[in-house]
Design a protein around this motif. Structure first.
Motif, mmCIF file in Angstrom:
data_model
loop_
_atom_site.group_PDB
_atom_site.id
_atom_site.type_symbol
_atom_site.label_atom_id
_atom_site.label_comp_id
_atom_site.label_asym_id
_atom_site.label_seq_id
_atom_site.Cartn_x
_atom_site.Cartn_y
_atom_site.Cartn_z
ATOM 1 N N ASP A 81 0.834 -1.205 0.000
ATOM 2 C CA ASP A 81 0.000 0.000 0.000
ATOM 3 C C ASP A 81 0.869 1.255 0.000
ATOM 4 O O ASP A 81 0.490 2.284 -0.571
ATOM 5 C CB ASP A 81 -0.911 0.018 1.237
ATOM 6 N N LEU A 82 2.032 1.177 0.651
ATOM 7 C CA LEU A 82 2.935 2.323 0.731
ATOM 8 C C LEU A 82 3.799 2.461 -0.522
ATOM 9 O O LEU A 82 4.201 3.572 -0.882
ATOM 10 C CB LEU A 82 3.835 2.193 1.970
ATOM 11 N N VAL A 83 4.109 1.328 -1.155
ATOM 12 C CA VAL A 83 4.899 1.328 -2.389
ATOM 13 C C VAL A 83 4.077 0.587 -3.447
ATOM 14 O O VAL A 83 4.286 -0.602 -3.704
ATOM 15 C CB VAL A 83 6.266 0.634 -2.188
ATOM 16 N N PRO A 84 3.098 1.279 -4.067
ATOM 17 C CA PRO A 84 2.225 0.607 -5.029
ATOM 18 C C PRO A 84 3.019 0.003 -6.185
ATOM 19 O O PRO A 84 4.017 0.572 -6.629
ATOM 20 C CB PRO A 84 1.299 1.730 -5.523
ATOM 21 N N GLU A 85 2.551 -1.155 -6.632
ATOM 22 C CA GLU A 85 3.208 -1.806 -7.761
ATOM 23 C C GLU A 85 3.173 -0.886 -8.976
ATOM 24 O O GLU A 85 2.137 -0.329 -9.332
ATOM 25 C CB GLU A 85 2.509 -3.133 -8.077
ATOM 26 N N GLY A 86 4.328 -0.706 -9.599
ATOM 27 C CA GLY A 86 4.431 0.173 -10.744
ATOM 28 C C GLY A 86 4.866 1.587 -10.403
ATOM 29 O O GLY A 86 5.143 2.393 -11.297
ATOM 30 N N SER A 87 4.920 1.910 -9.094
ATOM 31 C CA SER A 87 5.319 3.259 -8.703
ATOM 32 C C SER A 87 6.813 3.476 -8.874
ATOM 33 O O SER A 87 7.280 4.620 -8.947
ATOM 34 C CB SER A 87 4.917 3.532 -7.248
ATOM 35 N N ILE A 88 7.589 2.394 -8.913
ATOM 36 C CA ILE A 88 9.028 2.461 -9.204
ATOM 37 C C ILE A 88 9.340 1.344 -10.193
ATOM 38 O O ILE A 88 8.563 0.389 -10.317
ATOM 39 C CB ILE A 88 9.886 2.315 -7.926
ATOM 40 N N PRO A 89 10.455 1.431 -10.904
ATOM 41 C CA PRO A 89 10.792 0.377 -11.872
ATOM 42 C C PRO A 89 10.820 -1.000 -11.207
ATOM 43 O O PRO A 89 11.270 -1.142 -10.063
ATOM 44 C CB PRO A 89 12.179 0.789 -12.367
ATOM 45 N N ALA A 90 10.352 -1.999 -11.920
ATOM 46 C CA ALA A 90 10.232 -3.346 -11.354
ATOM 47 C C ALA A 90 11.555 -3.889 -10.848
ATOM 48 O O ALA A 90 11.609 -4.552 -9.802
ATOM 49 C CB ALA A 90 9.639 -4.292 -12.410
ATOM 50 N N ASP A 91 12.655 -3.588 -11.565
ATOM 51 C CA ASP A 91 13.945 -4.130 -11.136
ATOM 52 C C ASP A 91 14.495 -3.428 -9.890
ATOM 53 O O ASP A 91 15.484 -3.869 -9.307
ATOM 54 C CB ASP A 91 14.966 -4.050 -12.268
ATOM 55 N N GLN A 92 13.827 -2.337 -9.460
ATOM 56 C CA GLN A 92 14.224 -1.636 -8.248
ATOM 57 C C GLN A 92 13.222 -1.824 -7.110
ATOM 58 O O GLN A 92 13.428 -1.308 -6.016
ATOM 59 C CB GLN A 92 14.384 -0.139 -8.535
ATOM 60 N N ASP A 93 12.154 -2.534 -7.371
ATOM 61 C CA ASP A 93 11.092 -2.709 -6.376
ATOM 62 C C ASP A 93 11.518 -3.768 -5.364
ATOM 63 O O ASP A 93 11.602 -4.953 -5.686
ATOM 64 C CB ASP A 93 9.796 -3.136 -7.071
ATOM 65 N N PRO A 94 11.768 -3.377 -4.099
ATOM 66 C CA PRO A 94 12.248 -4.347 -3.116
ATOM 67 C C PRO A 94 11.190 -5.346 -2.671
ATOM 68 O O PRO A 94 11.522 -6.325 -1.998
ATOM 69 C CB PRO A 94 12.674 -3.445 -1.945
ATOM 70 N N LEU A 95 9.941 -5.106 -3.054
ATOM 71 C CA LEU A 95 8.876 -5.997 -2.596
ATOM 72 C C LEU A 95 8.667 -7.197 -3.510
ATOM 73 O O LEU A 95 8.010 -8.160 -3.116
ATOM 74 C CB LEU A 95 7.563 -5.220 -2.446
ATOM 75 N N PHE A 96 9.211 -7.152 -4.723
ATOM 76 C CA PHE A 96 9.035 -8.304 -5.615
ATOM 77 C C PHE A 96 9.702 -9.569 -5.075
ATOM 78 O O PHE A 96 9.107 -10.648 -5.132
ATOM 79 C CB PHE A 96 9.532 -7.981 -7.025
ATOM 80 N N PRO A 97 10.938 -9.493 -4.539
ATOM 81 C CA PRO A 97 11.512 -10.716 -3.943
ATOM 82 C C PRO A 97 10.666 -11.258 -2.794
ATOM 83 O O PRO A 97 10.518 -12.477 -2.651
ATOM 84 C CB PRO A 97 12.891 -10.259 -3.457
ATOM 85 N N LEU A 98 10.119 -10.355 -1.986
ATOM 86 C CA LEU A 98 9.254 -10.789 -0.884
ATOM 87 C C LEU A 98 7.994 -11.457 -1.430
ATOM 88 O O LEU A 98 7.561 -12.500 -0.928
ATOM 89 C CB LEU A 98 8.890 -9.583 -0.017
ATOM 90 N N GLN A 99 7.418 -10.858 -2.458
ATOM 91 C CA GLN A 99 6.225 -11.432 -3.071
ATOM 92 C C GLN A 99 6.504 -12.842 -3.586
ATOM 93 O O GLN A 99 5.696 -13.769 -3.390
ATOM 94 C CB GLN A 99 5.763 -10.528 -4.210
ATOM 95 N N ASP A 100 7.654 -13.022 -4.234
ATOM 96 C CA ASP A 100 8.031 -14.354 -4.737
ATOM 97 C C ASP A 100 8.189 -15.348 -3.592
ATOM 98 O O ASP A 100 7.765 -16.505 -3.703
ATOM 99 C CB ASP A 100 9.337 -14.260 -5.527
ATOM 100 N N GLU A 101 8.808 -14.902 -2.486
ATOM 101 C CA GLU A 101 8.992 -15.780 -1.332
ATOM 102 C C GLU A 101 7.663 -16.201 -0.744
ATOM 103 O O GLU A 101 7.470 -17.374 -0.362
ATOM 104 C CB GLU A 101 9.843 -15.078 -0.267
ATOM 105 N N ILE A 102 6.733 -15.263 -0.647
ATOM 106 C CA ILE A 102 5.414 -15.594 -0.094
ATOM 107 C C ILE A 102 4.707 -16.600 -0.987
ATOM 108 O O ILE A 102 4.102 -17.574 -0.505
ATOM 109 C CB ILE A 102 4.579 -14.297 0.085
ATOM 110 N N GLN A 103 4.764 -16.376 -2.294
ATOM 111 C CA GLN A 103 4.102 -17.311 -3.216
ATOM 112 C C GLN A 103 4.746 -18.694 -3.161
ATOM 113 O O GLN A 103 4.054 -19.722 -3.197
ATOM 114 C CB GLN A 103 4.164 -16.753 -4.632
ATOM 115 N N ALA A 104 6.075 -18.711 -3.021
ATOM 116 C CA ALA A 104 6.779 -20.015 -2.985
ATOM 117 C C ALA A 104 6.500 -20.766 -1.688
ATOM 118 O O ALA A 104 6.373 -22.001 -1.699
ATOM 119 C CB ALA A 104 8.280 -19.787 -3.146
ATOM 120 N N ASN A 105 6.376 -20.061 -0.591
ATOM 121 C CA ASN A 105 6.238 -20.708 0.715
ATOM 122 C C ASN A 105 4.792 -20.840 1.180
ATOM 123 O O ASN A 105 4.489 -21.722 1.985
ATOM 124 C CB ASN A 105 7.032 -19.953 1.776
#
Length: 459
Positions: free
Chosen positions: A432-456
């Motif tokens: 909510d604080l860092v909406p998806e698309g608000s910064i370049p995807a390769d700089q978005d620190p939440l994508f690795p977390l999102q992948d971890e949540i989906q994997a686990n």
């Protein structure tokens, strides 16, 4: 307060509706009106679990699906439950059945403005609220905010000035208008709005904060100090204003007065339970009293927190930081900032006992300091002490609810504790604080977390 006004409007709508159809074959019976009043009353029955109140309201709607006021009540309950999409649908259903419900129009505007769902629909809804009797100034303020979101800042400023003309005693639109004027590089307009806003019947700290910070950044330290001084005449116990007054005085060269006001800001911050204020005041007091040591502390922090590829380089940097930190802590044992940096250094050196000692010392000096909490959470996680890890992760997130890095690190701790529910909650709050698309995807620190949540945890 405004939410209560909207809820009152639902009760008013019931009375108006009953009057309007009194001679009609469709006039509500006393039983129907009682059920509608019950639905509206459920909004404020906070001693009853929210889902129970939602279920009861939905039961009333099954009996009376055409009751617009009950749909609006359901919308407020869904909103209170954090179910914004469902709330929006309920409010839309309400105005489809009775377009005079200005409270429902207001919330349609708010929910569409929030997260930029549909800004054009938001503008339409706020105007409908005005047309059907809502307090004009409140809706105009929301229209101006929405225009600013759309990048139409000149129109937003004009609308805020219209808001002020309609309700000159309300302070909020002055603060918003000052911010818009500064965005448009209109310093004269910003000053004019400050002079009017500081005299408004109500007081809003942002009137001074926006204008004062601009002056301070522009090198007008004396003028900034005067802005904060005048604001403090309206609110002498305001910790934030007292803090910035201290900074402005320091920059203008009045060090003694700066220290006096920063001390006062620290005390007021503690009294108000504002760690953001008393921690910042503590830092700036240290920087003001001991500028050389402050620069050394900043150097140590930069050294310790620097990114390195090898563990050997990480340890070397931490050891280098310790050589700077130890004398500072020896001379100033009550400054929590140095303990925080040294605690992180010990953690990076794989000295958990020493790291715990220093990080807990931070919490003795500055209770609930979020960075100390999250580093303790990660330290206990590394030691497989998961009960303590999750405890400190919760405390960190509670102390810094709008810091996406704290929330993301807390989510990783919860993932390692197999607590998918908490991990997802932390991720959602960070997103909510860092909406998806608000910064370049390769700089978005939440994508690795999102992948971890989906994997686990799965989808």
């Amino acid at each position: 307060m405004f939410a209560n006004l909207c809820r009152f409007s639902l009760l008013l709508a019931i009375l108006l509706a009953a009057s309007a159809v009194a001679q009609s074959d469709d006039a509500p019976t006393s039983g129907t009106t009682a059920l509608i009043e019950e639905a509206v009353a459920l909004i404020d029955q906070t001693d009853v679990p929210i889902q129970e109140r939602i279920a009861r309201t939905e039961a009333i709607l099954r009996e009376h699906p055409g009751a617009a006021e009950v749909w609006a009540a359901l919308g407020e309950l869904r909103r209170d439950a954090g179910e914004d999409e469902a709330a929006l649908l309920a409010f839309e259903r309400a105005v489809a059945k009775d377009d005079s419900l200005y409270s429902a129009w207001h919330w349609i505007g708010i929910l569409n403005k929030r997260e930029r769902r549909d800004l054009d629909r938001a503008l339409e809804a706020f105007q409908q609220a005005i047309d059907h009797g809502a307090r004009k100034s409140r809706e105009l303020n929301e229209i101006a905010v929405t225009l600013a979101y759309k990048g139409r800042m000149a129109e937003a400023l004009q609308t805020w000035e219209e808001t002020i003309a309609d309700d000159p005693g309300w302070a909020v639109p002055y603060a918003n208008a000052i911010k818009a004027a500064l965005y448009l590089d209109d310093e004269d307009k910003a000053q004019e709005l400050f002079e009017a806003g500081i005299k408004a019947d109500e007081f809003e700290e942002n009137i001074a904060l926006h204008w004062g910070q601009y002056l301070l950044n522009d090198g007008d330290e004396d003028e900034a100090a005067d802005v904060y001084r005048r604001a403090l005449e309206r609110a002498p116990e305001n910790a934030v204003l007292r803090f910035y007054y201290g900074l402005a005085l320091r920059e203008s060269g009045d060090e003694d007065a700066a220290i006096e006001n920063l001390k006062r800001a620290y005390t007021l911050g503690l009294k108000e339970g504002r760690p953001d204020v008393y921690e910042a005041a503590n830092e700036q007091l240290f920087a003001t009293r001991y500028p050389k040591e402050w620069k050394r502390l900043q150097k140590a922090a930069k050294t310790v927190f620097a990114n390195h590829e090898s563990q050997e380089d990480i340890v070397k940097a931490a050891e280098k930081g310790l050589k700077i930190l130890n004398p500072i802590i020896s001379d100033h044992p009550d400054i929590w900032n140095a303990y925080l940096v040294r605690g992180v250094a010990y953690r990076r050196m794989n000295e958990p006992a020493l790291a715990k000692r220093d990080l807990r010392r931070v919490l003795e000096l500055s209770p609930n300091e979020p960075n100390a909490c999250i580093h303790l959470a990660m330290l206990h996680r590394d030691l497989d002490e998961m009960e303590d890890a999750t405890k400190y992760a919760h405390e960190a997130a509670e102390a810094a609810p709008r810091d996406p890095s704290i929330l993301a690190n807390a989510a990783f701790v919860f993932l390692d504790a197999d607590d998918c529910k908490s991990a997802r909650m932390m991720f959602d709050r960070a997103r909510d604080l860092v909406p998806e698309g608000s910064i370049p995807a390769d700089q978005d620190p939440l994508f690795p977390l999102q992948d971890e949540i989906q994997a686990n945890c799965g989808q």
